[in-house]
Design a protein around this motif. Sequence first.
Motif, PDB file in Angstrom:
ATOM      1  N   PRO A  24       1.910  -3.014  -6.667  1.00 62.12           N
ATOM      2  CA  PRO A  24       1.238  -2.135  -7.629  1.00 62.12           C
ATOM      3  C   PRO A  24       1.666  -2.449  -9.061  1.00 62.12           C
ATOM      4  N   LEU A  25       0.687  -2.411  -9.964  1.00 59.71           N
ATOM      5  CA  LEU A  25       0.948  -2.601 -11.392  1.00 59.71           C
ATOM      6  C   LEU A  25       0.837  -1.239 -12.063  1.00 59.71           C
TER       7      LEU A  25
ATOM      8  N   ILE B  57      -7.654   0.400  -6.301  1.00 55.51           N
ATOM      9  CA  ILE B  57      -7.773  -0.874  -5.611  1.00 55.51           C
ATOM     10  C   ILE B  57      -8.642  -1.787  -6.477  1.00 55.51           C
ATOM     11  N   CYS B  58      -8.050  -2.837  -6.995  1.00 62.47           N
ATOM     12  CA  CYS B  58      -8.738  -3.762  -7.905  1.00 62.47           C
ATOM     13  C   CYS B  58      -8.982  -5.053  -7.137  1.00 62.47           C
TER      14      CYS B  58
ATOM     15  N   ILE C 162       0.861  -1.183   0.000  1.00 56.04           N
ATOM     16  CA  ILE C 162       0.000   0.000   0.000  1.00 56.04           C
ATOM     17  C   ILE C 162       0.896   1.232   0.000  1.00 56.04           C
ATOM     18  N   GLY C 163       0.931   1.955  -1.105  1.00 54.50           N
ATOM     19  CA  GLY C 163       1.829   3.094  -1.241  1.00 54.50           C
ATOM     20  C   GLY C 163       1.326   4.347  -0.554  1.00 54.50           C
ATOM     21  N   ASP C 164       2.153   5.366  -0.570  1.00 51.68           N
ATOM     22  CA  ASP C 164       1.797   6.645   0.048  1.00 51.68           C
ATOM     23  C   ASP C 164       0.852   7.452  -0.826  1.00 51.68           C
ATOM     24  N   ASN C 165       0.905   7.242  -2.129  1.00 51.53           N
ATOM     25  CA  ASN C 165       0.047   7.990  -3.052  1.00 51.53           C
ATOM     26  C   ASN C 165      -1.142   7.136  -3.470  1.00 51.53           C
TER      27      ASN C 165
ATOM     28  N   LEU D  86      -2.322   0.301 -10.278  1.00 51.68           N
ATOM     29  CA  LEU D  86      -3.440  -0.591 -10.004  1.00 51.68           C
ATOM     30  C   LEU D  86      -2.961  -1.620  -8.983  1.00 51.68           C
ATOM     31  N   VAL D  87      -3.655  -1.699  -7.840  1.00 49.11           N
ATOM     32  CA  VAL D  87      -3.245  -2.581  -6.745  1.00 49.11           C
ATOM     33  C   VAL D  87      -4.220  -3.752  -6.647  1.00 49.11           C
TER      34      VAL D  87
END
Length: 256
Positions: free
Chosen positions: A208-209, A74-75, A67-70, A178-179
């Motif tokens: 993340p993709l 969420i897929c 889970i990134g900061d930006n 896209l996560v």
Amino acid sequence: MSILLRNLIYWLVLIIITPLFFLALFIAAPLPRRTRHVIGQTWARVLTWTLVHVVGLRYKVIGAENIGDNPGIICSKHQSGWETLALQAIFPAQIYVAKRELLWIPVFGWGLALMNPITINRADRATANNRLLKQGKERLRHGFWITVFPEGTRIKPGKRGKYKLGAARLAKTLEMPLVPVAHNAGEFWPRNAFIKQPGEITVVIGKPLYPNEARGPEALMREAEEWIEARQCEIGGVGPFANPDDRARRIASHSA
């Protein structure tokens, strides 16, 4: 305490707090989006806490470091009502892509509208895509993550729906990662079930993709789908409502 009594307490909490939080949302309607969003997010987190500590429906998260900061897209796999609540506790402030008809439900729809969702008419695909992109840009400007259930509806454990391209197109247009998210919530909380079974849900968050020239929406969604469904096979077969094939495969793997 019996499972039935635990569930009755959960439903009692839901019945009591929902009108209070919705009233707070209506009062907060003139306030900025992020401010009133906290009210709805707190409602979801209270219910998630009740599921954990009263019903005994716990969860563990694998891959939280992804889970990134930006903000990202969420897929997520969609199996039950659980993920619509728990993702609010797992990820930062987020909004959902939902079907427009939900806004027509008295009181609930009005409160949902104040939670800043992206609502689309799924029967009109062209208009829906344009609306998705337009509203997605506006929500990103306010710092929201965007949650999309690419199969469009809840799918039974062990089954796979058709993955639509909306999430990937949104990621490409808005230049957002896209996560992918897999989980087995439907094995404990089936669709429209009154009784939620105790146990431990597993949530797996992938890396993340990132869209690029070589990875267009089709390739991006295909990669996300393959990752999600592979993880579903790994974590499936444990709950009381698991797909029989998933349960048999898990038993066989443990016996080998």
